[in-house]
Each structure stands twice: as structure tokens, then as C-alpha cells.
Design a protein around this motif. Structure first.
Motif, short mmCIF file in Angstrom:
data_model
loop_
_atom_site.label_atom_id
_atom_site.label_comp_id
_atom_site.label_asym_id
_atom_site.label_seq_id
_atom_site.Cartn_x
_atom_site.Cartn_y
_atom_site.Cartn_z
N ARG A 229 0.92 -1.25 -0.02
CA ARG A 229 -0.06 0.20 -0.08
C ARG A 229 0.93 1.31 0.16
O ARG A 229 1.72 1.32 0.83
CB ARG A 229 -0.85 0.07 1.11
CG ARG A 229 -1.76 -1.01 1.17
CD ARG A 229 -2.72 -1.26 2.55
NE ARG A 229 -3.50 -2.18 2.58
CZ ARG A 229 -4.90 -2.12 2.04
NH1 ARG A 229 -5.47 -0.95 1.54
NH2 ARG A 229 -5.79 -3.30 2.35
N GLY B 219 0.19 5.49 -0.78
CA GLY B 219 -0.81 6.58 -1.38
C GLY B 219 -2.20 5.79 -1.59
O GLY B 219 -2.70 5.09 -0.60
N ASP B 220 -2.86 6.13 -2.58
CA ASP B 220 -3.96 5.55 -2.90
C ASP B 220 -3.73 3.99 -3.49
O ASP B 220 -4.89 3.60 -3.93
CB ASP B 220 -4.87 6.49 -3.53
CG ASP B 220 -4.29 6.93 -5.00
OD1 ASP B 220 -3.23 6.11 -5.09
OD2 ASP B 220 -4.93 7.49 -5.89
N ARG B 221 -2.90 3.55 -3.59
CA ARG B 221 -2.73 2.30 -4.41
C ARG B 221 -2.48 0.92 -3.67
O ARG B 221 -1.83 1.29 -2.54
CB ARG B 221 -1.29 2.27 -5.29
CG ARG B 221 -1.40 3.63 -6.28
CD ARG B 221 -2.62 3.64 -7.12
NE ARG B 221 -2.70 2.37 -7.95
CZ ARG B 221 -3.66 2.27 -8.72
NH1 ARG B 221 -4.82 3.08 -9.02
NH2 ARG B 221 -3.74 1.17 -9.55
N HIS B 222 -3.06 0.02 -4.02
CA HIS B 222 -3.12 -1.31 -3.17
C HIS B 222 -3.04 -2.48 -3.93
O HIS B 222 -3.56 -2.81 -4.73
CB HIS B 222 -4.29 -1.64 -2.36
CG HIS B 222 -4.45 -2.83 -1.64
ND1 HIS B 222 -5.47 -3.40 -1.14
CD2 HIS B 222 -3.43 -3.59 -0.97
CE1 HIS B 222 -5.21 -4.59 -0.47
NE2 HIS B 222 -3.83 -4.68 -0.49
N GLU C 45 6.74 9.23 -0.71
CA GLU C 45 5.42 8.77 -0.12
C GLU C 45 5.75 7.66 1.07
O GLU C 45 6.71 6.84 0.80
CB GLU C 45 4.35 8.05 -1.03
CG GLU C 45 3.49 8.91 -1.58
CD GLU C 45 2.60 8.12 -2.66
OE1 GLU C 45 1.60 8.73 -3.13
OE2 GLU C 45 2.59 7.00 -2.63
#
Length: 233
Positions: free
Chosen positions: A50, A52-55, A71
């Protein structure tokens, strides 16, 4: 190394580094931003990343951007063996400047995984080349290390989606890196003083061109004149 043992190996090559991690069992780790771009290849096991907004859920054979320079990220591992390349964020930024000189914002990677299987394979080949260069008998020379770092930095924006137009890189990273070296040689020839002993072959050699004839031919194709003409102007 026995089963169940943790392991870490790191090779510093000056402008970049290579690491190998063996993490048995299940672990959860949080990493703070350190100004480095880390690209990892999973050799075995599984991971969840994970940032930021990414998974992303990753398995053996996958390539990922294991941390953007600005990040923090969280990594969940399960019997993981992973190889990574670490690059200074500003080196990747300079590669983006060369590819898109009119850009007005910093490079930002928009995804953590490659754009496709072909680009993932491209990163694997480039990382393998870097390892071979570092592990060469007698060690890696500073010039080879610097050019290898530029090649890695030029490859990353080709492999991972980002918010810049990097289409000039879409020939091959090797061609791009060669053109960057040629541009630097061109600038040095323009600034050099032949009266002080500057020569085209010396400048070419400093920029990593070991064959004077091939350098002269490539230079003529790029700039419409031989190197000696630029030097004497």
C-alpha cells in the motif's frame, strides 16, 4: 541460508544500490519517505503493498514500484524473497527532464506496477544487466556505475505509468541513454578549448564512447557535422 532465517544483502554501486531480502513467515512493515525510488522483483512468496491510494497484491515473478520517493508505504509479506534496485529520486527526475524538457511539474508515478508484461520484462532485463555490471570481475568502474544508474533511471518511467509524456524514451532505454551521453559530449565539445589540448576522442571517452569511429558516425547523424567541426568552431 537455513529455512526460517532472515537475510539481507546490499551492494552499493555509488549512484545506485542493489538489495536482496529474505523474510520468512508473515511480517508487516511501514516505511517512511526517504527520497529514493525502489523497484523490486519478487523471487518467491507473496506481498501486499500500500502506497498512497494504491493497493497491490503481488506474487512470485511480479515487479513493483516498492515505494515512491515522496510517500510512505506499508508492506505485508508472506515468506518473501525479493530483489530491489534503489535509485535517488533526483536522478530519476533528471531522466524525466531529459525526456520531457518543457515539463513544469515533478515526475509522479501514477501506479505501482508496470504498464504490461513487456515493460515488466524490460525492467527485469535492465536490472539483470545492472547486477552483472556490479558483479563483474574486478568491480564496477565509476563510469560504468554512473551510466548504469542513468540507464536504470531512464527505464523506470518507461516501465511504470506516470503523469508525464515520456514518449521519446519509447525507442529503448539503451538508445535513450546513448543519446543522453551524446548530448553531453556535444555540449562539452561546444565549450571545450582545442588550444588547451581538448580533443574529440578524449571527450568521447569521458562520456563512455570507447570507439572513436562509431562515436564520430553517431555524432554526425545527430548533429550534421563531425565532432572536430563542433570543437573548432
Amino acid at each position: 541460508m537455513a529455512a526460517g532465517e532472515y537475510g539481507i544483502a546490499r551492494i552499493d554501486a555509488g549512484p545506485f544500490a542493489l538489495t536482496e531480502l529474505l523474510l520468512p513467515g508473515r511480517l508487516s512493515m511501514v516505511f517512511s519517505p526517504v527520497g529514493l525510488l525502489m523497484v523490486s522483483s519478487l523471487q518467491a512468496g507473496r506481498a501486499e503493498l500500500r502506497s498512497g491510494d494504491r493497493h497491490e497484491r503481488l506474487g512470485s515473478g511480479d515487479v513493483c514500484l516498492d515505494g515512491r520517493p515522496d510517500e510512505s508505504r506499508t508492506l505485508l509479506t508472506d515468506d518473501l524473497r525479493i530483489s530491489s534496485v534503489l535509485l535517488p529520486g533526483d536522478l530519476v527526475g533528471r531522466a524525466a527532464d531529459d525526456a520531457s524538457p518543457r515539463r513544469s511539474r515533478p515526475l509522479h508515478f501514477t501506479d505501482l506496477v508496470p504498464a504490461g508484461l513487456r515493460t515488466a520484462a524490460l525492467w527485469q532485463r535492465t536490472a539483470d544487466f545492472a547486477r552483472c555490471a556490479v558483479l563483474a570481475p574486478g568491480g564496477v568502474s565509476p563510469l560504468v556505475a554512473a551510466e548504469t544508474a542513468r540507464l536504470l533511471a531512464a527505464t523506470a518511467p518507461v516501465v511504470f505509468p506516470n503523469d508525464l509524456d515520456t514518449s521519446p524514451l519509447m525507442t529503448t532505454p539503451l538508445d535513450y541513454a546513448r543519446r543522453v551521453r551524446l548530448d553531453h559530449a556535444h555540449t562539452e565539445l561546444q565549450d571545450a578549448d582545442p588550444g588547451a589540448g581538448a580533443t574529440g576522442p578524449d571527450i568521447a571517452s569521458r562520456r563512455g564512447f570507447t570507439h572513436a569511429g562509431r562515436f564520430a558516425a553517431a555524432y554526425r547523424r545527430a548533429y550534421g557535422e563531425p565532432p572536430r567541426t563542433t570543437l573548432r568552431r
